[in-house]
Design a protein around this motif. Structure first.
Motif, PDB file in Angstrom:
ATOM      1  N   UNK A   1       0.725  -0.945  -0.135  1.00  0.00           N
ATOM      2  CA  UNK A   1      -0.102  -0.236   0.493  1.00  0.00           C
ATOM      3  C   UNK A   1       0.790   1.140   0.153  1.00  0.00           C
ATOM      4  N   UNK A   2       0.659   2.681  -1.128  1.00  0.00           N
ATOM      5  CA  UNK A   2       0.921   3.192  -0.709  1.00  0.00           C
ATOM      6  C   UNK A   2       0.349   4.789  -0.350  1.00  0.00           C
ATOM      7  N   UNK A   3       0.045   5.660   0.192  1.00  0.00           N
ATOM      8  CA  UNK A   3      -0.925   7.282  -0.214  1.00  0.00           C
ATOM      9  C   UNK A   3      -2.246   6.776   0.588  1.00  0.00           C
ATOM     10  N   UNK A   4      -3.310   6.217  -0.773  1.00  0.00           N
ATOM     11  CA  UNK A   4      -4.469   6.383  -0.743  1.00  0.00           C
ATOM     12  C   UNK A   4      -5.062   4.848  -1.182  1.00  0.00           C
ATOM     13  N   UNK A   5      -4.289   4.408  -0.881  1.00  0.00           N
ATOM     14  CA  UNK A   5      -4.683   2.507  -1.132  1.00  0.00           C
ATOM     15  C   UNK A   5      -3.193   1.850  -1.653  1.00  0.00           C
ATOM     16  N   UNK A   6      -4.012   0.804  -2.153  1.00  0.00           N
ATOM     17  CA  UNK A   6      -3.365  -0.325  -2.848  1.00  0.00           C
ATOM     18  C   UNK A   6      -2.107   0.194  -3.755  1.00  0.00           C
ATOM     19  N   UNK A   7      -0.883  -0.648  -4.051  1.00  0.00           N
ATOM     20  CA  UNK A   7      -0.647   0.186  -5.305  1.00  0.00           C
ATOM     21  C   UNK A   7      -0.925  -0.333  -6.174  1.00  0.00           C
ATOM     22  N   UNK A   8      -0.715   0.323  -7.392  1.00  0.00           N
ATOM     23  CA  UNK A   8      -1.909  -0.105  -9.030  1.00  0.00           C
ATOM     24  C   UNK A   8      -1.610  -0.903  -9.536  1.00  0.00           C
TER      25      UNK A   8
END
Length: 690
Positions: A388-395
């Motif tokens: 996860x990073x910032x606002x949720x799961x990594x794309x």
């Protein structure tokens, strides 16, 4: 000189003297903040005068309340009020820095929906000089604590306190009169909060917003079916027939909506560090079977992503303040894309790698008619911190995990996938960096290219899987940028990115362009130059899918229609068109970018017609949402959404999905004799390799 100082000191030792000092310091502090922390577009002597004067009336009124109190309590209450006003100013500075707008009651009411992961963002937003807004409070505390100013405990007569309050009202009246002389209809015709703060001050804006919020709540309670008459009349007058050539070309196809978080049009074909930044998206954009639009604008307000979703799936504008998904998503009646397509035999699903409550999606999606909402808890890798990073799961990880469920959806389906990695503050870990940051010198802007590259790689991997799994040949893939990534508060950096010495309001208007493309094998593609925005997506898609759309309450039009109106409304009432652009109060010739400082009579008539259309369109849409007017109207053949029929709890949803697959046997897995296609999904995500 010494005698004069002695008189000043003596005056400050009275309660009235201390009050005057507090008002003066507050006004100076506010003026400093207005000039250095906000971009209010102040020009001319009158506006400069009002900017300096407008903090005074409310400072006199609010700080003057302390004069009604006795003894020391009066001083401490004055400090408390001053501290509260300073905190409110501080909060607005932080919010404005990234969103170019001021806080509203609706936004605060829905703050829990957007509070997740905000700590990192705030840390990146704060500037040391922001804390100067507390300087006056600290100074007043110090002079009292060290007894440089003594507290006057004598009774302050009630009638004198009342005179101060009356003076505040008179001062505000004078302020409003001067403001109206420079900007008529300030409180009745504006869609831009900057104007109210510029002319009347932050405190007046807060009161204005509170009154407006109360009025909107009352509007919903008092609304009835007759309120729809003017809305339908407006829509009937402006409805445009869709493009017949494209009608139904995607009938029965799956629909993918890929939400490209914060991606702006200027990044298409952008080269940096000797590389093409987004080779995968660029390839799609230029594909012969992709309809691409190079004059497609984001039209969001304070709701940002939520506003984009509202327009995309309802063809209704977001609200002028707050988020309609947060404020009205649970209770309002909607006739959204998921419900429309569900009633055409589609399975509908939304995918998001964060908590379901973000932007109130878990409730709003039920109102919109989504069969499934796959949020963070559904994904095997959703709760791993490094994924996860910032606002949720990594794309990359999110899209691969989402594919696991996409392959199980009975076809045809409508699936929306919301990416998040390319979201402010554009954090990317070193293992996922594949291009160096920009060199604008703006720490907020520079990493944007790195997260945009990561988003592009993620989309490339997903599109490759669609082809290998066989889904691409039976699907229409829609990709869109939801809103700007780099706000107008970063003008020097924007100028450098665009190769300009400095940017004008015309440049900033065009900086609101976001990518929009529709890809489908066999589609007659090409780059279209028509002017449009997010409000136009739903009518465009429904025409391509061959779905009847003649009696709906929608404010957009088919982007492929040959005779469509090309005036694109921004949420604050500005607009762009092929002929004229209005942005930040300035007018421009859209073909040359030249500012029109003095409009001819013909130009005035034209831009006034455009302005009336924009104003009436926004007002009519607001009327629909604020009054919940769709509860009084049902298009022919459309069945009202029953919100209680949807359950997004993981165990219940997966049970429902399993049951649907047994009944329909049209999912990719079902057609593959029960075998998963996930072995075909290739990703270079370093986390998954570990």
């Amino acid at each position: 000189m010494g005698q004069a100082l002695k008189k000043v000191r003596s005056g400050l030792n009275t309660r009235l003297g201390f009050f005057i000092l507090a008002v003066l310091l507050f006004s100076i502090k506010s003026y400093f903040a207005y000039k250095t922390k906000f971009s209010l577009g102040v020009s001319g002597g009158m506006q400069q005068l009002l900017l300096a004067f407008n903090p005074v009336p409310f400072a006199v009124l609010l700080l003057g309340l302390a004069l009604y109190m006795r003894g020391r309590k009066s001083y401490w209450f004055m400090l408390l009020i001053d501290a509260i006003m300073a905190t409110w100013l501080f909060a607005n500075i932080l919010y404005y820095r990234e969103f170019s707008d001021f806080l509203t009651f609706n936004l605060m009411k829905g703050s829990s929906a957007v509070s997740n992961n905000l700590n990192q963002s705030i840390a990146g937003i704060i500037h040391p000089t922001d804390f100067l807004v507390f300087a006056d409070v600290i100074v007043l505390i110090i002079v009292l604590a060290f007894k440089w100013i003594k507290m006057d405990t004598r009774a302050f007569k009630f009638r004198y306190a009342a005179i101060v309050s009356g003076l505040a009202v008179l001062l505000f009246g004078a302020n409003l009169s001067l403001a109206e002389s420079d900007r008529s209809g300030l409180l009745t015709r504006t869609f831009d909060n900057n104007y109210i703060v510029k002319y009347l001050g932050l405190e007046a804006y807060t009161v204005y917003d509170g009154v407006k919020t109360t009025q909107n709540n009352a509007t919903k309670a008092n609304a009835d079916s007759s309120d729809l008459t003017s809305v339908q009349k407006f829509l009937s007058k402006n409805r445009v027939a869709p493009n017949v050539e494209y009608s139904g070309v995607a009938k029965g196809k799956n629909v993918f909506i890929i939400h490209l978080e914060s991606l702006q049009q200027f990044m298409i074909d952008y080269k940096w560090d000797g590389q093409e930044v987004m080779p995968n998206i660029d390839k799609l954009y230029h594909s012969s079977d992709t309809l691409s639009f190079d004059n497609f604008y984001n039209q969001v307000g304070q709701g940002k992503t939520a506003d984009a979703e509202m327009m995309l799936e309802n063809s209704l504008y977001g609200l002028p303040e707050g988020s309609a998904m947060v404020m009205d998503g649970t209770t309002n009646t909607f006739q959204a894309a998921p419900a429309i397509l569900d009633q055409q035999g589609y399975t509908t699903a939304a995918f998001h790698g964060d908590v379901p409550s973000f932007w109130n999606r878990d409730n709003t999606y039920k109102s919109w008619g989504y069969d499934y909402f796959f949020s963070k808890s559904y994904f095997a890798n959703g709760n791993k911190a490094s994924y996860n990073l910032g606002y949720g799961m990594k794309d990359k990880i999110f899209l691969k995990d989402a594919a696991q469920y996409v392959q199980q959806l009975p076809q045809p389906f409508y699936a929306k996938l919301i990416t998040v990695t390319n979201h402010y503050p554009y954090i990317i870990d070193s293992q996922n960096e594949s291009i160096k940051p920009f060199n604008t010198g703006d720490s907020t802007v520079d990493p944007y290219v790195q997260t945009a590259r990561y988003l592009d790689q993620s989309v490339g991997e997903f599109m490759s899987w669609l082809k290998k799994s066989g889904l691409e040949k039976n699907s229409m893939v829609v990709l869109y940028g939801d809103h700007y990534g780099i706000s107008n508060n970063h003008k020097p950096a924007i100028a450098k990115l665009l190769g300009k010495k400095k940017v004008t309001n015309y440049d900033l208007a065009n900086f609101q362009k976001v990518p929009f493309m529709i890809h489908m094998p066999g589609l007659k593609g090409g780059i279209k130059h028509t002017y449009g925005g997010e409000i136009d997506v739903l009518p465009t898609l429904l025409n391509l899918l061959g779905v009847k759309n003649t009696d709906t309450i929608q404010f957009g039009s088919d982007l492929l229609a040959t005779n469509r109106k090309q005036t694109v409304a921004f949420r604050d009432g500005d607009f762009v068109s092929p002929t004229y652009t209005k942005y930040g109060g300035d007018y421009y010739d859209s073909t040359t970018g030249k500012q029109l400082k003095k409009l001819t009579a013909t130009q005035k008539r034209t831009v006034n017609d455009m302005q009336n259309y924009v104003t009436n369109s926004l007002a009519a849409s607001d009327k629909v949402i604020n009054g919940d007017l769709l509860r009084f109207y049902q298009p022919s053949g459309f069945k009202k959404v029953i919100k209680g029929a949807y359950n997004y709890k993981k165990s219940a949803a997966l049970k429902q999905l399993k049951k649907a697959n047994k009944k329909q046997k049209t999912s990719v897995v079902s057609k593959n004799n029960g075998k998963s296609t996930m072995s075909e999904y290739q990703t270079d995500a370093p986390e998954l390799k570990k």
